[in-house]
Design a protein around this motif. Sequence first.
Motif, PDB file in Angstrom:
ATOM      1  N   ARG A   1       0.808  -1.214   0.000  1.00  0.00           N
ATOM      2  CA  ARG A   1       0.000   0.000   0.000  1.00  0.00           C
ATOM      3  C   ARG A   1       0.847   1.273   0.000  1.00  0.00           C
ATOM      4  NH1 ARG A   1      -4.258  -0.775   4.737  1.00  0.00           N
ATOM      5  NH2 ARG A   1      -5.191   1.059   3.761  1.00  0.00           N
TER       6      ARG A   1
ATOM      7  N   VAL B   1       3.923   3.066  -7.337  1.00  0.00           N
ATOM      8  CA  VAL B   1       2.918   2.632  -6.362  1.00  0.00           C
ATOM      9  C   VAL B   1       3.056   1.133  -6.133  1.00  0.00           C
ATOM     10  CG1 VAL B   1       1.272   4.460  -6.932  1.00  0.00           C
ATOM     11  CG2 VAL B   1       1.154   2.268  -8.140  1.00  0.00           C
TER      12      VAL B   1
ATOM     13  N   VAL C   1      -2.136  -0.435  -3.981  1.00  0.00           N
ATOM     14  CA  VAL C   1      -2.659   0.927  -4.132  1.00  0.00           C
ATOM     15  C   VAL C   1      -3.656   0.945  -5.287  1.00  0.00           C
ATOM     16  CG1 VAL C   1      -2.071   3.321  -4.678  1.00  0.00           C
ATOM     17  CG2 VAL C   1      -0.580   1.970  -3.194  1.00  0.00           C
ATOM     18  N   THR C   2      -4.856   1.411  -4.993  1.00  0.00           N
ATOM     19  CA  THR C   2      -5.930   1.363  -6.003  1.00  0.00           C
ATOM     20  C   THR C   2      -6.417   2.728  -6.457  1.00  0.00           C
ATOM     21  OG1 THR C   2      -7.627   1.260  -4.272  1.00  0.00           O
ATOM     22  CG2 THR C   2      -6.749  -0.843  -5.080  1.00  0.00           C
ATOM     23  N   ASN C   3      -6.064   3.772  -5.717  1.00  0.00           N
ATOM     24  CA  ASN C   3      -6.661   5.076  -5.980  1.00  0.00           C
ATOM     25  C   ASN C   3      -5.678   6.093  -6.532  1.00  0.00           C
ATOM     26  OD1 ASN C   3      -9.043   6.683  -5.880  1.00  0.00           O
ATOM     27  ND2 ASN C   3      -8.238   7.757  -4.084  1.00  0.00           N
ATOM     28  N   LEU C   4      -4.443   5.679  -6.778  1.00  0.00           N
ATOM     29  CA  LEU C   4      -3.409   6.582  -7.277  1.00  0.00           C
ATOM     30  C   LEU C   4      -2.742   5.974  -8.496  1.00  0.00           C
ATOM     31  CD1 LEU C   4      -1.524   7.676  -4.007  1.00  0.00           C
ATOM     32  CD2 LEU C   4      -3.218   9.015  -5.288  1.00  0.00           C
TER      33      LEU C   4
ATOM     34  N   ASP D   1       0.192  11.360 -10.734  1.00  0.00           N
ATOM     35  CA  ASP D   1      -0.768  12.123  -9.928  1.00  0.00           C
ATOM     36  C   ASP D   1      -0.021  13.122  -9.040  1.00  0.00           C
ATOM     37  OD1 ASP D   1      -2.960  10.840 -10.951  1.00  0.00           O
ATOM     38  OD2 ASP D   1      -3.270   9.526  -9.221  1.00  0.00           O
TER      39      ASP D   1
ATOM     40  N   ASP E   1      -3.262   5.322  -0.417  1.00  0.00           N
ATOM     41  CA  ASP E   1      -4.633   5.643  -0.815  1.00  0.00           C
ATOM     42  C   ASP E   1      -5.327   6.543   0.206  1.00  0.00           C
ATOM     43  OD1 ASP E   1      -4.942   4.385  -3.303  1.00  0.00           O
ATOM     44  OD2 ASP E   1      -5.292   2.428  -2.373  1.00  0.00           O
ATOM     45  N   LEU E   2      -5.095   6.271   1.493  1.00  0.00           N
ATOM     46  CA  LEU E   2      -5.773   7.015   2.552  1.00  0.00           C
ATOM     47  C   LEU E   2      -4.951   8.183   3.081  1.00  0.00           C
ATOM     48  CD1 LEU E   2      -7.296   4.078   4.628  1.00  0.00           C
ATOM     49  CD2 LEU E   2      -8.500   5.644   3.110  1.00  0.00           C
TER      50      LEU E   2
ATOM     51  N   TYR F   1      -3.973  13.076  -0.972  1.00  0.00           N
ATOM     52  CA  TYR F   1      -5.152  13.709  -1.573  1.00  0.00           C
ATOM     53  C   TYR F   1      -4.742  14.252  -2.929  1.00  0.00           C
ATOM     54  CZ  TYR F   1      -6.807  13.519   3.229  1.00  0.00           C
ATOM     55  OH  TYR F   1      -7.166  13.077   4.477  1.00  0.00           O
ATOM     56  N   ARG F   2      -5.417  13.796  -3.984  1.00  0.00           N
ATOM     57  CA  ARG F   2      -5.134  14.333  -5.312  1.00  0.00           C
ATOM     58  C   ARG F   2      -5.521  15.803  -5.360  1.00  0.00           C
ATOM     59  NH1 ARG F   2      -7.022   9.333  -7.166  1.00  0.00           N
ATOM     60  NH2 ARG F   2      -9.055  10.231  -7.642  1.00  0.00           N
TER      61      ARG F   2
END
Length: 345
Positions: free
Chosen positions: A26, A69, A73-76, A80, A130-131, A134-135
């Motif tokens: 992560r 990543v 990691v799923t959100n980045l 970014d 991910d947590l 912040y993009r």
Amino acid sequence: MKALVYGGPGKKSWKDVPDPTIEAPRDAIIRVDAVTICGTDLHILGGDVPAVQPGRVLGHEAVGTVVSVGDGVTNLAVGDRVLASCISACGVCRYCREGSYGQCLGGGGWVLGHTVDGVQAEYARIPFADLSTYRLPATVSDEAAVLLADILPTSYEVGVLNGRVRPGDTVVVVGTGPIGLAAILTAKLFSPAQVVAVDRAQSRLDAAKQFGADVTVLADADPLAAVREVTGGLGADVVIEAVGTPAAFELCTTLVRPGGHVANVGVHGKPVTLHLEDLWIRNVTITTGLVDTRSTAKLLDMLVAGQLDTGHLVTHRFPLDEILAAYDVFARPAETGALKVVLSR
């Protein structure tokens, strides 16, 4: 890469260290584009945070670009542009599920520049990416965004929200460095009747006026008399301690009214006397806390909407490789007028 390395109390150096690598699924690695120095970093250098061991890369406030990543990691994605929060959160432990990310039991909390290498470096590893990031929208500058990594959520959550500032309150902020100024700025969101700023330096009181303080008082004058004068003798509804010294904390407990609230934000490296023999009968509530950064997304929305003007907080700017000079300026605010110092790649 180059990084700012802690060498023990009073010792720091900008030197070559190994590049960070993905250590857990992560994780993310960021190229650090902007970073700032926190008062907590000065406390570390003063020996007030013994958990920080020599060899640690300092820093917990940064904006950067994702360069790699981990598999989890799923959100980045690489490329970014992100804000790296001062608090990391596993997201699944009991405290994270309650939104108390600062108390994370799963390897998070305040770890950057504390128990793992931080972000005052050319590259940094961000756990639980991910947590903990912040993009950022293109409309928000690196300089504005980096102030959301720590000082704004800290002042807002630990000072204003914990202190339960309400419309019509008299709020006193003791210490008008960056944290105190951010407390004034975010307290004004709740329409207090008046904000009183107390500090030892006139230059910082002048800055407090810019951020919305209605009354300013030198600490060496008579803050208690000034607060009583503007409150009809009652004292303040909320007093926010933003220094981290025994004298500042004890002053706060004298300025609060019966039934009022003292919200301690400052980082303390020495014991403080708690005068319960005086406070218990006055129904005074005292809160302390490490920021959780649960407000960061909302504060970012307010910044984008123009509801937070953070421009006056940054007084000095340096290239990243001049971080030793930046520390020198930041550590002497009475002489330099420094509030926040931002370093950029």
